[in-house]
Design a protein around this motif. Structure first.
Motif, PDB file in Angstrom:
ATOM      1  N   UNK A   1      36.044  51.022  37.311  1.00 31.88           N
ATOM      2  CA  UNK A   1      36.570  49.988  38.162  1.00 31.88           C
ATOM      3  C   UNK A   1      38.064  49.398  38.367  1.00 31.88           C
TER       4      UNK A   1
ATOM      5  N   UNK B   1      40.728  51.777  39.837  1.00 31.76           N
ATOM      6  CA  UNK B   1      40.768  51.826  41.409  1.00 31.76           C
ATOM      7  C   UNK B   1      42.079  51.015  41.643  1.00 31.76           C
ATOM      8  N   UNK B   2      42.266  49.936  41.032  1.00 33.49           N
ATOM      9  CA  UNK B   2      43.491  49.109  41.219  1.00 33.49           C
ATOM     10  C   UNK B   2      44.704  49.492  40.469  1.00 33.49           C
TER      11      UNK B   2
ATOM     12  N   UNK C   1      47.035  43.874  39.978  1.00 31.93           N
ATOM     13  CA  UNK C   1      45.759  43.990  40.099  1.00 31.93           C
ATOM     14  C   UNK C   1      45.166  44.440  38.635  1.00 31.93           C
TER      15      UNK C   1
ATOM     16  N   UNK D   1      46.225  44.532  35.824  1.00 32.51           N
ATOM     17  CA  UNK D   1      46.532  43.643  34.528  1.00 32.51           C
ATOM     18  C   UNK D   1      45.576  42.632  34.822  1.00 32.51           C
ATOM     19  N   UNK D   2      45.094  42.051  35.785  1.00 34.33           N
ATOM     20  CA  UNK D   2      44.246  40.834  36.078  1.00 34.33           C
ATOM     21  C   UNK D   2      42.741  41.170  36.079  1.00 34.33           C
ATOM     22  N   UNK D   3      42.536  42.295  36.369  1.00 34.78           N
ATOM     23  CA  UNK D   3      41.095  42.807  36.374  1.00 34.78           C
ATOM     24  C   UNK D   3      40.659  42.922  34.977  1.00 34.78           C
TER      25      UNK D   3
ATOM     26  N   UNK E   1      41.988  41.424  32.393  1.00 38.80           N
ATOM     27  CA  UNK E   1      41.932  40.261  31.988  1.00 38.80           C
ATOM     28  C   UNK E   1      40.442  39.532  32.171  1.00 38.80           C
ATOM     29  N   UNK E   2      40.307  39.768  33.316  1.00 34.22           N
ATOM     30  CA  UNK E   2      38.747  39.183  33.645  1.00 34.22           C
ATOM     31  C   UNK E   2      37.590  39.895  33.285  1.00 34.22           C
ATOM     32  N   UNK E   3      37.679  41.226  32.967  1.00 33.12           N
ATOM     33  CA  UNK E   3      36.633  41.921  32.156  1.00 33.12           C
ATOM     34  C   UNK E   3      36.398  41.579  30.783  1.00 33.12           C
TER      35      UNK E   3
ATOM     36  N   UNK F   1      34.885  38.362  30.714  1.00 30.18           N
ATOM     37  CA  UNK F   1      33.619  38.403  30.749  1.00 30.18           C
ATOM     38  C   UNK F   1      33.111  38.965  29.564  1.00 30.18           C
TER      39      UNK F   1
ATOM     40  N   UNK G   1      42.809  31.601  34.350  1.00 35.94           N
ATOM     41  CA  UNK G   1      41.971  32.921  34.438  1.00 35.94           C
ATOM     42  C   UNK G   1      41.006  32.861  35.770  1.00 35.94           C
TER      43      UNK G   1
ATOM     44  N   UNK H   1      43.022  37.494  42.972  1.00 41.04           N
ATOM     45  CA  UNK H   1      42.649  39.081  43.210  1.00 41.04           C
ATOM     46  C   UNK H   1      41.564  39.185  44.129  1.00 41.04           C
TER      47      UNK H   1
ATOM     48  N   UNK I   1      46.367  39.565  46.945  1.00 41.14           N
ATOM     49  CA  UNK I   1      47.716  39.034  46.502  1.00 41.14           C
ATOM     50  C   UNK I   1      48.551  38.838  47.710  1.00 41.14           C
TER      51      UNK I   1
ATOM     52  N   UNK J   1      29.341  34.906  33.516  1.00 38.12           N
ATOM     53  CA  UNK J   1      29.913  36.221  33.845  1.00 38.12           C
ATOM     54  C   UNK J   1      29.806  36.716  35.161  1.00 38.12           C
TER      55      UNK J   1
ATOM     56  N   UNK K   1      32.822  37.317  37.475  1.00 35.16           N
ATOM     57  CA  UNK K   1      33.431  38.576  37.123  1.00 35.16           C
ATOM     58  C   UNK K   1      32.940  39.590  37.668  1.00 35.16           C
TER      59      UNK K   1
ATOM     60  N   UNK L   1      34.004  39.662  41.314  1.00 32.94           N
ATOM     61  CA  UNK L   1      35.055  40.267  41.277  1.00 32.94           C
ATOM     62  C   UNK L   1      35.227  41.867  41.247  1.00 32.94           C
TER      63      UNK L   1
ATOM     64  N   UNK M   1      35.621  47.056  43.670  1.00 28.84           N
ATOM     65  CA  UNK M   1      35.356  48.157  43.671  1.00 28.84           C
ATOM     66  C   UNK M   1      35.273  48.577  45.165  1.00 28.84           C
TER      67      UNK M   1
ATOM     68  N   UNK N   1      39.801  47.703  46.674  1.00 29.74           N
ATOM     69  CA  UNK N   1      40.789  47.697  45.680  1.00 29.74           C
ATOM     70  C   UNK N   1      41.833  46.557  45.691  1.00 29.74           C
TER      71      UNK N   1
END
Lengths: 318, 305
Positions: A109, A112-113, A117, A119-121, A123-125, A128, B225, B232, B236, B283, B286, B289, B294, B297
């Motif tokens: 996932x 794809x970015x 994006x 970096x932040x995704x 971070x988010x995972x 999670x 966060x 995102x 942006x 969760x 997230x 997101x 997906x 993007x």
């Protein structure tokens, strides 16, 4: 980005490993057992930083959630050992499988970015995963989970001896370094580096960057998972605190501090960062103030991290 | 059940509005300057601490707020002048590192100045108490005030960006900074204005929550966060995206925590449902997101790069 010649890289690493291997003797000579414990911790984080450097330095994939794999590895130990599987090898296998699964899904996932994006995704995972373990109340939730004993080797409780554990960790570090080194030198590594430089051109030549990046991402996650197994054994405790986003940030700091895209840099950076942490903490409980200031200064005034400094100092030969 | 839903929806809305206030500045900084600022959450925290201090000194919430906002703005400008402007031309990695270092400094600095113990700020007299909604349902005035203040700010931003000269420059700067600069606009000054403004918005958000949350050194990070998730998802650089994503995240998070276990109880036995619910609820955003990225993007309103 500073490139080290492969031979220099191996030589520098060999020097570092020999130094590490001698540390327990120094500890005996100085009668300071703490050296062994600290050095083990340094090597565990060196593995994690090495794994991050693989994707950060050679794939330009800024993963801000890499501490998640430390946590996954550590919790694998907790889950397996409380279910009767205490063998280190099996636990490492479990950690590699769990990390690979998590990395494959989140990587597919995230990749794809691009850029910010990504970096932040990541971070988010990472967050999670963090929250998942925080709410895992059967393993202590927020408070963490104390391990009964260290893992066993061939059915024996060999790792209870700090020195044996030290050399097992060193062996893991050396093997993983050699693996990463071979990977970078292989065709796969060249494609990955090419993708870092110019994905569009690599595509034109006929490669699919995504596949290579994802594979590297999964491999890197697995290596960090192994570091997590060792970390759990070192502290004999697992906690979601292993995988906060601060930890992920610190891993990036280690890689940058040591010199990105050099493999040795990650090891050097982990050592420098952890020693600095210990050293600053002697002066004041507010050591983070000094660490933060140092970080900003390093970013603003040095390029290429410690390896770069060393290289300039030695007139470009190191 | 319906009452609970309404109550939690309002809470979610209020949380979303708050996230929007922090995210608005961050998404502008990202979009226009291509600058990744991890230290944005710090500005939110400093806003709350400044309010706590000035309310303590002046004894009045309103006076405290009036003093805290320009000080938050000044703090943002000082940071811009000392550190950030040296980082605009650097790689994202350098920006991540330097702002990460800044977080360490400010968090520790706050602990030194105000101590690690949480502070509390008294609710202003005018906005304390509750209003009746439907039937026996009451809702605190202060939370309604936060929603109103956030909506007004959103409207103000919309008008400013869509209908003023500075807004025009901002939009132009976001799509092609070099060209705007070539046309004779002082892009550095524009950056500074955006940055200061974003700092003040984040500080405002921090000040607004101070009476309903405890003011402590970690408060900036949880918000940071979530703010990342918001910008995102929104794409942006898009204020509109940030607004919609913030409300979405606020609602999903708040409703998920309350209704997740209730919904799961329909398919699982009660104890398993509450355990799974508690695990899944944090969760949820997230997962949201990941699902959005997906399919899109670059976020909901992001431009394809």
């Amino acid at each position: 980005m500073i490139a080290l010649a492969p031979r220099t890289r191996l030589l520098a690493a060999a020097l570092l490993f020999v130094l590490f291997a001698l540390l327990p003797f120094l500890a005996t000579a100085l009668d300071d057992h703490f050296i062994v414990i600290t050095a083990t911790r340094v090597m565990v984080f060196a593995i994690a930083a090495l794994s991050l450097d693989l994707i950060l330095g050679y794939g330009a994939l800024v993963s801000f959630g890499h501490a998640a794999y430390l946590g996954i590895g550590a919790y694998t130990v907790a889950v397996l050992s409380s279910n009767g599987v205490s063998d280190l090898g099996l636990q490492m296998l479990g950690a590699v499988l769990a990390s690979a699964a998590f990395a494959a899904v989140t990587g597919a996932i995230s990749l794809r970015t691009k850029g910010v994006y990504f970096i932040m995704i990541t971070l988010a995972f990472g967050q999670m995963a963090f929250f998942f373990f925080v709410s895992l109340s059967s393993y202590g939730g927020d408070d963490g989970f104390t391990l009964q004993a260290r893992s066993t080797l061939a059915g024996m409780a060999l790792l209870e001896d700090d020195r044996v554990f030290f050399y097992v960790t060193l062996a893991a570090l050396v093997l993983l370094f050699l693996f990463a080194n071979a990977l970078i030198g292989s065709r796969f590594g060249r494609v990955l580096t090419g993708t870092r430089e110019n994905p569009l051109r690599m595509q034109a030549v006929g490669f699919t960057p995504f596949r290579y990046q994802l594979t590297a991402y999964v491999i890197s996650g697995c290596m960090a998972g192994i570091a997590g197994v060792l970390l759990a054994n070192q502290t004999e405790f697992v906690s979601p605190a292993f995988m906060t986003w601060h930890r992920s940030g610190e891993l990036i700091v280690m890689v940058i501090l040591g010199g990105i895209g050099t493999l040795v840099g990650g090891i050097l950076g982990a050592a420098a960062f952890l020693m600095l942490e210990e050293w600053l903490a002697i002066f004041s409980e507010h050591w983070k103030l000094g660490m933060g200031a140092l970080l900003i200064l390093v970013v603003l005034f040095t390029r290429g991290g410690l390896t770069g400094l060393l290289r300039r100092f030695l007139g470009g030969r190191a | 059940m319906t009452n609970l839903l309404l109550l939690q929806a309002l809470n979610g809305l209020q949380f979303g509005i708050l996230l929007f206030l922090v995210a608005a500045g961050l998404t502008l900084v990202f979009g226009i300057m291509d600058f990744i600022n991890l230290a944005h959450g710090v500005l939110y925290m400093v806003g709350a601490y400044l309010l706590a201090t000035f309310v303590g000194v002046t004894g009045s919430f309103w006076l405290g707020l009036v003093i805290a906002l320009p000080v938050a703005l000044a703090f943002g400008l000082v940071l811009e002048f000392l550190i950030f402007r040296r980082l605009y031309d650097r790689s994202h990695l350098d920006q991540v590192l330097a702002t990460f270092g800044l977080i360490m400094i400010v968090n520790e600095g706050v602990k030194i100045i105000w101590g690690a113990a949480p502070l509390s700020v008294p609710m202003p007299e005018l906005l304390s108490g509750s209003v009746p909604l439907v039937g026996p349902l009451q809702y605190p005035v202060y939370r309604i005030a936060i929603i109103a203040a956030g909506l007004l700010t959103a409207l103000g931003l919309y008008l400013m960006i869509g209908h003023t000269r500075i807004g025009m420059l901002l939009r132009a700067g976001a799509s092609n900074g070099a060209m705007v600069s070539a046309l004779g606009v002082n892009i550095r000054r524009l950056f500074m204005i955006v940055f200061g403004f974003g700092a003040m918005l984040a500080g405002f958000a921090g000040a607004m929550v101070a009476p309903i949350l405890s003011v402590d050194p970690g408060m900036g990070e949880s918000v940071l966060i979530l703010t990342f998730v918001v910008i995102v998802i929104g794409g942006i650089g898009s204020i509109r995206g940030a607004f919609i994503a913030a409300i979405l995240v606020g609602l999903v998070d708040t409703l998920g925590r309350t209704f997740g276990p209730i919904l799961l109880r329909m398919v699982l036995e009660p104890s398993a449902a509450s355990q799974t619910g508690r695990t899944l609820a944090p969760m949820l955003i997230y997962i949201l997101m990941a699902a959005i990225l997906f399919f899109r993007p670059a976020g909901l309103f992001g431009r394809k790069s």
